[in-house]
Design a protein around this motif. Structure first.
Motif, PDB file in Angstrom:
ATOM      1  N   PRO A 160       0.827  -1.207   0.000  1.00 23.44           N
ATOM      2  CA  PRO A 160       0.000   0.000   0.000  1.00 23.44           C
ATOM      3  C   PRO A 160       0.858   1.253   0.000  1.00 23.44           C
ATOM      4  O   PRO A 160       2.090   1.183   0.096  1.00 23.44           O
ATOM      5  N   ARG A 161       0.195   2.399  -0.085  1.00 22.18           N
ATOM      6  CA  ARG A 161       0.920   3.669  -0.211  1.00 22.18           C
ATOM      7  C   ARG A 161       1.771   3.982   1.019  1.00 22.18           C
ATOM      8  O   ARG A 161       2.753   4.701   0.919  1.00 22.18           O
ATOM      9  N   THR A 162       1.406   3.455   2.162  1.00 23.20           N
ATOM     10  CA  THR A 162       2.209   3.693   3.356  1.00 23.20           C
ATOM     11  C   THR A 162       2.549   2.383   4.043  1.00 23.20           C
ATOM     12  O   THR A 162       1.660   1.640   4.448  1.00 23.20           O
ATOM     13  N   VAL A 163       3.845   2.101   4.125  1.00 23.31           N
ATOM     14  CA  VAL A 163       4.373   1.020   4.954  1.00 23.31           C
ATOM     15  C   VAL A 163       5.074   1.708   6.108  1.00 23.31           C
ATOM     16  O   VAL A 163       6.027   2.450   5.914  1.00 23.31           O
ATOM     17  N   HIS A 164       4.588   1.501   7.320  1.00 22.37           N
ATOM     18  CA  HIS A 164       5.017   2.328   8.444  1.00 22.37           C
ATOM     19  C   HIS A 164       5.589   1.493   9.579  1.00 22.37           C
ATOM     20  O   HIS A 164       5.287   0.306   9.713  1.00 22.37           O
ATOM     21  N   ASN A 165       6.400   2.140  10.379  1.00 21.62           N
ATOM     22  CA  ASN A 165       6.947   1.535  11.594  1.00 21.62           C
ATOM     23  C   ASN A 165       7.428   2.665  12.488  1.00 21.62           C
ATOM     24  O   ASN A 165       8.243   3.484  12.063  1.00 21.62           O
ATOM     25  N   GLU A 166       6.917   2.739  13.703  1.00 23.48           N
ATOM     26  CA  GLU A 166       7.262   3.809  14.638  1.00 23.48           C
ATOM     27  C   GLU A 166       6.998   5.193  14.046  1.00 23.48           C
ATOM     28  O   GLU A 166       7.774   6.131  14.227  1.00 23.48           O
ATOM     29  N   GLY A 167       5.890   5.308  13.314  1.00 21.95           N
ATOM     30  CA  GLY A 167       5.479   6.601  12.781  1.00 21.95           C
ATOM     31  C   GLY A 167       6.216   7.055  11.546  1.00 21.95           C
ATOM     32  O   GLY A 167       6.005   8.168  11.058  1.00 21.95           O
ATOM     33  N   LYS A 168       7.077   6.206  11.003  1.00 25.06           N
ATOM     34  CA  LYS A 168       7.877   6.584   9.839  1.00 25.06           C
ATOM     35  C   LYS A 168       7.574   5.670   8.658  1.00 25.06           C
ATOM     36  O   LYS A 168       7.133   4.548   8.824  1.00 25.06           O
ATOM     37  N   GLY A 169       7.840   6.201   7.444  1.00 25.78           N
ATOM     38  CA  GLY A 169       7.764   5.374   6.250  1.00 25.78           C
ATOM     39  C   GLY A 169       6.613   5.698   5.330  1.00 25.78           C
ATOM     40  O   GLY A 169       5.571   6.211   5.746  1.00 25.78           O
ATOM     41  N   GLY A 170       6.798   5.376   4.039  1.00 25.18           N
ATOM     42  CA  GLY A 170       5.736   5.475   3.053  1.00 25.18           C
ATOM     43  C   GLY A 170       5.258   6.885   2.772  1.00 25.18           C
ATOM     44  O   GLY A 170       5.903   7.875   3.112  1.00 25.18           O
ATOM     45  N   PHE A 171       4.081   6.956   2.123  1.00 24.79           N
ATOM     46  CA  PHE A 171       3.536   8.255   1.753  1.00 24.79           C
ATOM     47  C   PHE A 171       3.248   9.116   2.981  1.00 24.79           C
ATOM     48  O   PHE A 171       3.423  10.331   2.954  1.00 24.79           O
ATOM     49  N   ALA A 172       2.792   8.514   4.067  1.00 22.40           N
ATOM     50  CA  ALA A 172       2.567   9.285   5.297  1.00 22.40           C
ATOM     51  C   ALA A 172       3.880   9.880   5.788  1.00 22.40           C
ATOM     52  O   ALA A 172       3.915  11.016   6.290  1.00 22.40           O
ATOM     53  N   GLY A 173       4.963   9.115   5.635  1.00 24.76           N
ATOM     54  CA  GLY A 173       6.270   9.640   6.001  1.00 24.76           C
ATOM     55  C   GLY A 173       6.679  10.821   5.149  1.00 24.76           C
ATOM     56  O   GLY A 173       7.278  11.791   5.643  1.00 24.76           O
ATOM     57  N   LEU A 174       6.344  10.758   3.850  1.00 22.27           N
ATOM     58  CA  LEU A 174       6.638  11.894   2.975  1.00 22.27           C
ATOM     59  C   LEU A 174       5.815  13.109   3.366  1.00 22.27           C
ATOM     60  O   LEU A 174       6.298  14.249   3.307  1.00 22.27           O
ATOM     61  N   LEU A 175       4.555  12.909   3.774  1.00 19.98           N
ATOM     62  CA  LEU A 175       3.744  14.021   4.268  1.00 19.98           C
ATOM     63  C   LEU A 175       4.385  14.644   5.498  1.00 19.98           C
ATOM     64  O   LEU A 175       4.398  15.868   5.660  1.00 19.98           O
ATOM     65  N   THR A 176       4.915  13.795   6.379  1.00 18.19           N
ATOM     66  CA  THR A 176       5.557  14.292   7.591  1.00 18.19           C
ATOM     67  C   THR A 176       6.797  15.109   7.256  1.00 18.19           C
ATOM     68  O   THR A 176       7.015  16.206   7.812  1.00 18.19           O
ATOM     69  N   GLU A 177       7.614  14.604   6.340  1.00 19.22           N
ATOM     70  CA  GLU A 177       8.819  15.333   5.940  1.00 19.22           C
ATOM     71  C   GLU A 177       8.457  16.676   5.315  1.00 19.22           C
ATOM     72  O   GLU A 177       9.101  17.698   5.592  1.00 19.22           O
ATOM     73  N   GLN A 178       7.412  16.673   4.475  1.00 17.51           N
ATOM     74  CA  GLN A 178       6.964  17.919   3.840  1.00 17.51           C
ATOM     75  C   GLN A 178       6.472  18.900   4.905  1.00 17.51           C
ATOM     76  O   GLN A 178       6.744  20.102   4.828  1.00 17.51           O
ATOM     77  N   ALA A 179       5.753  18.386   5.891  1.00 15.37           N
ATOM     78  CA  ALA A 179       5.251  19.253   6.958  1.00 15.37           C
ATOM     79  C   ALA A 179       6.396  19.893   7.730  1.00 15.37           C
ATOM     80  O   ALA A 179       6.357  21.088   8.067  1.00 15.37           O
ATOM     81  N   ARG A 180       7.425  19.130   8.022  1.00 11.70           N
ATOM     82  CA  ARG A 180       8.583  19.680   8.747  1.00 11.70           C
ATOM     83  C   ARG A 180       9.259  20.785   7.929  1.00 11.70           C
ATOM     84  O   ARG A 180       9.723  21.789   8.477  1.00 11.70           O
ATOM     85  N   ARG A 181       9.339  20.589   6.610  1.00  9.69           N
ATOM     86  CA  ARG A 181      10.007  21.572   5.751  1.00  9.69           C
ATOM     87  C   ARG A 181       9.201  22.856   5.595  1.00  9.69           C
ATOM     88  O   ARG A 181       9.759  23.951   5.561  1.00  9.69           O
ATOM     89  N   THR A 182       7.875  22.706   5.473  1.00  7.27           N
ATOM     90  CA  THR A 182       7.045  23.852   5.098  1.00  7.27           C
ATOM     91  C   THR A 182       6.313  24.511   6.266  1.00  7.27           C
ATOM     92  O   THR A 182       5.797  25.614   6.124  1.00  7.27           O
ATOM     93  N   GLY A 183       6.233  23.817   7.393  1.00  2.00           N
ATOM     94  CA  GLY A 183       5.507  24.367   8.524  1.00  2.00           C
ATOM     95  C   GLY A 183       4.010  24.179   8.437  1.00  2.00           C
ATOM     96  O   GLY A 183       3.258  24.768   9.234  1.00  2.00           O
ATOM     97  N   VAL A 184       3.554  23.349   7.501  1.00  2.00           N
ATOM     98  CA  VAL A 184       2.125  23.059   7.342  1.00  2.00           C
ATOM     99  C   VAL A 184       1.947  21.568   7.117  1.00  2.00           C
ATOM    100  O   VAL A 184       2.639  20.978   6.281  1.00  2.00           O
ATOM    101  N   ALA A 185       1.028  20.938   7.845  1.00  2.00           N
ATOM    102  CA  ALA A 185       0.679  19.537   7.582  1.00  2.00           C
ATOM    103  C   ALA A 185      -0.348  19.548   6.458  1.00  2.00           C
ATOM    104  O   ALA A 185      -1.549  19.652   6.683  1.00  2.00           O
ATOM    105  N   GLY A 186       0.153  19.482   5.236  1.00  2.00           N
ATOM    106  CA  GLY A 186      -0.697  19.671   4.069  1.00  2.00           C
ATOM    107  C   GLY A 186      -1.151  18.377   3.437  1.00  2.00           C
ATOM    108  O   GLY A 186      -0.527  17.324   3.608  1.00  2.00           O
TER     109      GLY A 186
END
Length: 293
Positions: A160-186
């Motif tokens: 699936p789009r997100t394979v996760h472990n301890e809150g990291k990984g996959g598309f959700a992980g990319l959303l998290t990284e983008q949020a850290r960079r931009t200051g918005v959880a978009g």
């Protein structure tokens, strides 16, 4: 059996290596760096030095093993060109591994993504789309599965789009990284589009089951959560990082933008019934609570 694993230090691969070893298999794993080699050695695997582009090394690893799990993929998704290069590299690697195993009846398990089907959840019977940003991966996987007619027990585990472990990984992980960079959880669009997900430790069990018993030419779904709304995923990310949550243009997500905007739920009913796979680890929304500010 001795299993040759590529991509054995990633989110999925490290879990697969641990699962194989815990189940009594031995592992020969590809390592491109000293750091990767040390991590694999510490896990209990034997190391074969090389990169996914070293096709002769891949053939040698496959030749001395009783089964292969191919997980390696490039880490640069910043542009369409970079993504295309990673797909081409993966395609050449899978072709080399497959050709090495022709006539052996040995298993070769590869990874792909769950398809998207308008208006309903995708099943194991649905074909992979061969167009779009990652259509090349589907073409490569289809070619590998076709080796079933040439004496390779080739199978695919669709992730699936997100394979996760301890809150990291996959598309959700990319959303998290983008949020850290931009200051918005978009999130793109209205956020109602759904992404399936699976915990890496559950996915690892399915890779082992496919290696051990899946028939040649088959595809399986490593889906635990059939589909979480992207705005719900972003809401947890925003809460954990203390950031506002809002819709942003899909172009903000680079080459993955069109995929991020798709509604793409998927099921794993047949996989559970036939292979006896049962996910037991936390769901995506539960696991995202592990994100650290």
């Amino acid at each position: 059996m001795q299993v040759f694993v590529t991509g054995g230090t990633g989110t999925i691969g490290s879990a697969v290596v641990a699962e194989l070893l815990a189940s009594g298999h031995t592992v020969l794993a590809l390592a491109r760096s000293d750091k990767s080699a040390q991590a694999l050695t510490d896990a209990g695997a034997e190391v074969l030095r090389g990169q996914i582009a070293d096709l002769d090394v891949l053939r040698a690893g496959a030749a001395q093993s009783e089964g292969v799990i191919s997980l390696a993929f490039g880490s640069d998704y910043s542009t369409e060109e970079a993504l295309a290069r990673s797909i081409a590299e993966e395609s050449a690697a899978m072709a080399a591994l497959g050709e090495e195993l022709v006539g052996s009846e040995r298993p070769l398990v590869t990874v792909s993504g769950t398809p998207w089907v308008p208006g309903r959840a995708a099943t194991e019977a649905d074909p992979l789309p061969t167009s779009g940003p990652v259509g090349g991966r589907a073409i490569s996987v289809n070619a590998l599965l076709a080796l079933a007619s040439r004496g390779v027990r080739a199978t695919a585990v669709r992730m699936p789009r997100t394979v996760h472990n301890e809150g990291k990984g996959g598309f959700a992980g990319l959303l998290t990284e983008q949020a850290r960079r931009t200051g918005v959880a978009g999130y793109p669009g209205d956020g109602a589009q759904r992404w399936p997900a699976v915990h890496a430790l559950d996915a690892a069990v399915l890779f082992r089951l496919a290696l051990e018993s899946a028939p040649a030419g088959t595809a399986w779904h490593a889906v635990a959560d059939e589909g979480d709304a992207v705005r719900d995923i972003a809401a947890v990310i925003g809460k954990r990082l203390g950031l506002p949550v809002e819709s942003v243009p899909q172009e903000n997500f680079g080459p993955f933008g069109p995929i991020f905007a798709m509604d793409q739920p998927a099921t794993s009913i047949r996989t559970r019934e036939v292979l006896g796979w049962q996910p037991t680890h936390p769901s995506l929304l539960e696991d995202l609570e592990n994100i650290q500010p």
